[in-house]
Structures are given as structure tokens and as C-alpha cells.
Design an enzyme around this catalytic site. Sequence first.
Site, short mmCIF file in Angstrom:
data_model
loop_
_atom_site.label_atom_id
_atom_site.label_comp_id
_atom_site.label_asym_id
_atom_site.label_seq_id
_atom_site.Cartn_x
_atom_site.Cartn_y
_atom_site.Cartn_z
N TYR A 61 0.84 -1.19 0.00
CA TYR A 61 0.00 0.00 0.00
C TYR A 61 0.88 1.25 0.00
O TYR A 61 1.59 1.53 0.97
CB TYR A 61 -0.93 0.03 1.22
CG TYR A 61 -1.90 -1.13 1.32
CD1 TYR A 61 -2.24 -1.89 0.21
CD2 TYR A 61 -2.49 -1.45 2.54
CE1 TYR A 61 -3.14 -2.95 0.31
CE2 TYR A 61 -3.38 -2.49 2.65
CZ TYR A 61 -3.70 -3.25 1.53
OH TYR A 61 -4.58 -4.29 1.65
N HIS A 129 -0.33 -12.01 1.25
CA HIS A 129 -1.33 -11.16 0.61
C HIS A 129 -2.00 -11.86 -0.57
O HIS A 129 -3.22 -11.75 -0.77
CB HIS A 129 -0.66 -9.86 0.14
CG HIS A 129 -1.59 -8.71 0.00
ND1 HIS A 129 -1.16 -7.41 -0.06
CD2 HIS A 129 -2.94 -8.65 -0.09
CE1 HIS A 129 -2.20 -6.61 -0.18
NE2 HIS A 129 -3.29 -7.34 -0.21
N SER A 208 -13.15 -4.76 1.92
CA SER A 208 -14.18 -4.13 1.07
C SER A 208 -15.58 -4.55 1.49
O SER A 208 -16.40 -4.92 0.65
CB SER A 208 -13.94 -4.45 -0.41
OG SER A 208 -12.72 -3.94 -0.86
N PRO A 209 -15.91 -4.50 2.79
CA PRO A 209 -17.23 -4.95 3.23
C PRO A 209 -18.35 -4.02 2.80
O PRO A 209 -19.52 -4.39 2.89
CB PRO A 209 -17.09 -4.96 4.76
CG PRO A 209 -16.06 -3.91 5.05
CD PRO A 209 -15.08 -4.01 3.91
N LEU A 210 -17.98 -2.84 2.30
CA LEU A 210 -18.98 -1.90 1.77
C LEU A 210 -18.89 -1.80 0.25
O LEU A 210 -19.29 -0.80 -0.34
CB LEU A 210 -18.80 -0.52 2.41
CG LEU A 210 -18.92 -0.50 3.94
CD1 LEU A 210 -18.66 0.90 4.48
CD2 LEU A 210 -20.31 -0.98 4.36
N GLY A 211 -18.36 -2.86 -0.37
CA GLY A 211 -18.28 -2.87 -1.83
C GLY A 211 -17.46 -1.71 -2.38
O GLY A 211 -17.86 -1.07 -3.35
N ARG A 212 -16.30 -1.46 -1.74
CA ARG A 212 -15.45 -0.33 -2.13
C ARG A 212 -16.23 0.99 -2.13
O ARG A 212 -16.04 1.85 -2.98
CB ARG A 212 -14.80 -0.60 -3.49
CG ARG A 212 -13.86 -1.78 -3.47
CD ARG A 212 -13.21 -2.06 -4.82
NE ARG A 212 -12.19 -3.09 -4.65
CZ ARG A 212 -12.44 -4.39 -4.57
NH1 ARG A 212 -13.69 -4.82 -4.68
NH2 ARG A 212 -11.48 -5.27 -4.40
N GLY A 213 -17.12 1.11 -1.17
CA GLY A 213 -17.90 2.33 -1.00
C GLY A 213 -19.21 2.34 -1.76
O GLY A 213 -20.08 3.18 -1.48
N PHE A 214 -19.40 1.41 -2.68
CA PHE A 214 -20.60 1.44 -3.52
C PHE A 214 -21.87 1.19 -2.71
O PHE A 214 -22.92 1.81 -2.97
CB PHE A 214 -20.48 0.40 -4.64
CG PHE A 214 -21.60 0.49 -5.63
CD1 PHE A 214 -21.57 1.42 -6.65
CD2 PHE A 214 -22.70 -0.36 -5.55
CE1 PHE A 214 -22.61 1.52 -7.57
CE2 PHE A 214 -23.74 -0.27 -6.46
CZ PHE A 214 -23.69 0.67 -7.47
#
Length: 333
Positions: A61, A129, A208-214
Site C-alpha cells: 500500500y 497477501h 471491502s465490506p462496503l463494496g469499495r464504497g458502492f
Amino acid sequence: MTSSPLPRRRLGSTGPQVSALGLGCMGMSDFYGPADDAQSLAVLRHALDIGVNFLDTADMYGVGANERLLGRLLATRRDEVVLATKFGNVRAPDGTMLRIDGSPAYVREACDASLQRLGVAHIDLYYQHRVDRHVPIEDTVGAMAELVQAGKVRHLGLSEASAATIRRAHAVHPIAAVQTEYSLWSRDVEAEILPTCRELGIALVPYSPLGRGFLTGAIRSADQLAADDRRRIHPRFQGENLDHNLALADALRALAEEWRCTPAQLALAWLLDQGDGIVPIPGTRSIARLDENAAAAHIRLDDGRRARIQALLVAHAVAGTRYPAAQMGALNV
């Protein structure tokens, strides 16, 4: 700020107690457009203040920048943090992806480099990773186990590994956690990986539990994203796929409004409801969003609400793969 202490969950049968929700730190240094280190440090400090103690980074990162950022926090608050980082995705200084490396020599080299950037004596949870197809997992995990014996690492993890690989790795040394994408719009882990983790006493850490913010409903068009935002090349954010997927986001928002929470809180509460061995790590660069996410740990779902969410998922299938085609081959190895 949450009104009561955050619940705790154990990372598998062998790992430490952590906050039920962790914090993914990737976006503070890479992939999602410009970030500000001072603001990111404020978010990190606030996370610890409200009891979010499970911080997730990786050497790739920002090509080391994210670990150095966390090092500034750890210099004064190390004892409050359960620290997770990862190795295996090798990038050039300009960020170009070079290879996946799980060789024993690289395991040792990468760990020492991460310890130096983080400014710590040990890493609490050290993940591979991505699985290296060219190196037997027994060799990679064997080298990781040597790091545990040397006191440089406390617990071991894998990311985006197949059920078969998880079993082989766990036979070499106990695996505390498996990290993979899991959310209301990425549920393929439910077929084999999640049952395997439950059988072996391994925690599942959804990124990404929020779908990368989507799934928050805030992203209506790729034009909202910065020019260098990696999501622009993700199939689910493109063209007809995006138009189709907006129906899921809209349905989620309507349900959240009915239940007097935000879509993000509903999405996280659903994940937490899938079992005590699940510890999502939503990322954010905002204190307000951090507080919003943390509050999801106090939401409880009953059978009626579970059925409503399931019906929503059946009615709104997701369009598009999780990653661009070139990256899909590194998943579930």
C-alpha cells in the site's frame, strides 16, 4: 462516537481479541485518489479512542508509505493496537506490480522490511497477501512459522486463498485469519472458504465490506471518482454494470431508511450477523464515517430482517467481476 464499548471478537481459535470491526488503512495511502497524512493520522487516533483496535495494512500500500504512516501512530500507541500487515505483492518504486512472491527468502526479507517501516518489534498478524502459484504453500507458511518462532510475528494469516490451500497451510502452522472480499455484493466465499474457516477455527476478515464504497449509496457514477482512483477500472463500476448495480444500492438504502440506520451500517451489521468469527475491516479517511461504521457493531438483526435482506439480494444480482480480468487469476488460489 458509539455510546457503549465496541464488542470484541477473537481472531480464530488461536488469535487475539480484537474489536468486532477493524479499520482497513489502504485508502489512506493508495488506490482511492489523493489522501492527507495529517487527516489519516487523526482518523487512526480516533479509531483507537473509540475502541477500534484492529488496524490492517500491507507493504504494497503506497509501496511502503502506508506502513510508515501507521508507524507514526505506533510510535506512541503500540500497546493499543492489534497490528496486521501483509507481504507477497511485489511492486516497483513507481507502483508497477512486478510479481507475487511466496519464496521463503522473500518472506524473511519482507517481514524485516515491514518491521523497520512500522517501527515495531513484532507484527501481531502477518498475512500472505496473495498465494504464489509457483511456491508450495507449505514452504511459504513454513517460513512464516519461523518468524513466529523468532518472535517477529505473533499469528499467521492468508488472503484470497482457496479452501484447499487454507487446509494445507493450517496443517503446517495454525492460521488465525483468512482475509478475502465479502459483502452484500461479493458472497462467493460462502460456498467453500467460510465453511472451511469455521471447521478449522479460523477467523474470516472481510475486506471491502462496503463494496469499495458502492454499498453506501454515495457513488452514482464513475465520474465522481478521482482520475487515479483504481475503482474506475473495476468492472462493477463501469457502464451497464454500474447502472444495473445501482438498483441494489437503492434497495439497500430504502431498507436502511425504514430501519433508521445508514446503508453502510446495514451492510456491516449483515456481515457481523453471519457469525462471531467474522471481523470486517471497512476503510475510511473520515472520522464521521468511522463513527458511523463503528455504530453498526451495536445493530442486531432478527429473523424477519434477515429474510428481508435475503430477498433483496435474490432480487438484485450483481453485474461484473470483483476485479479486472488481469487480477482475477490471483484470487482463490
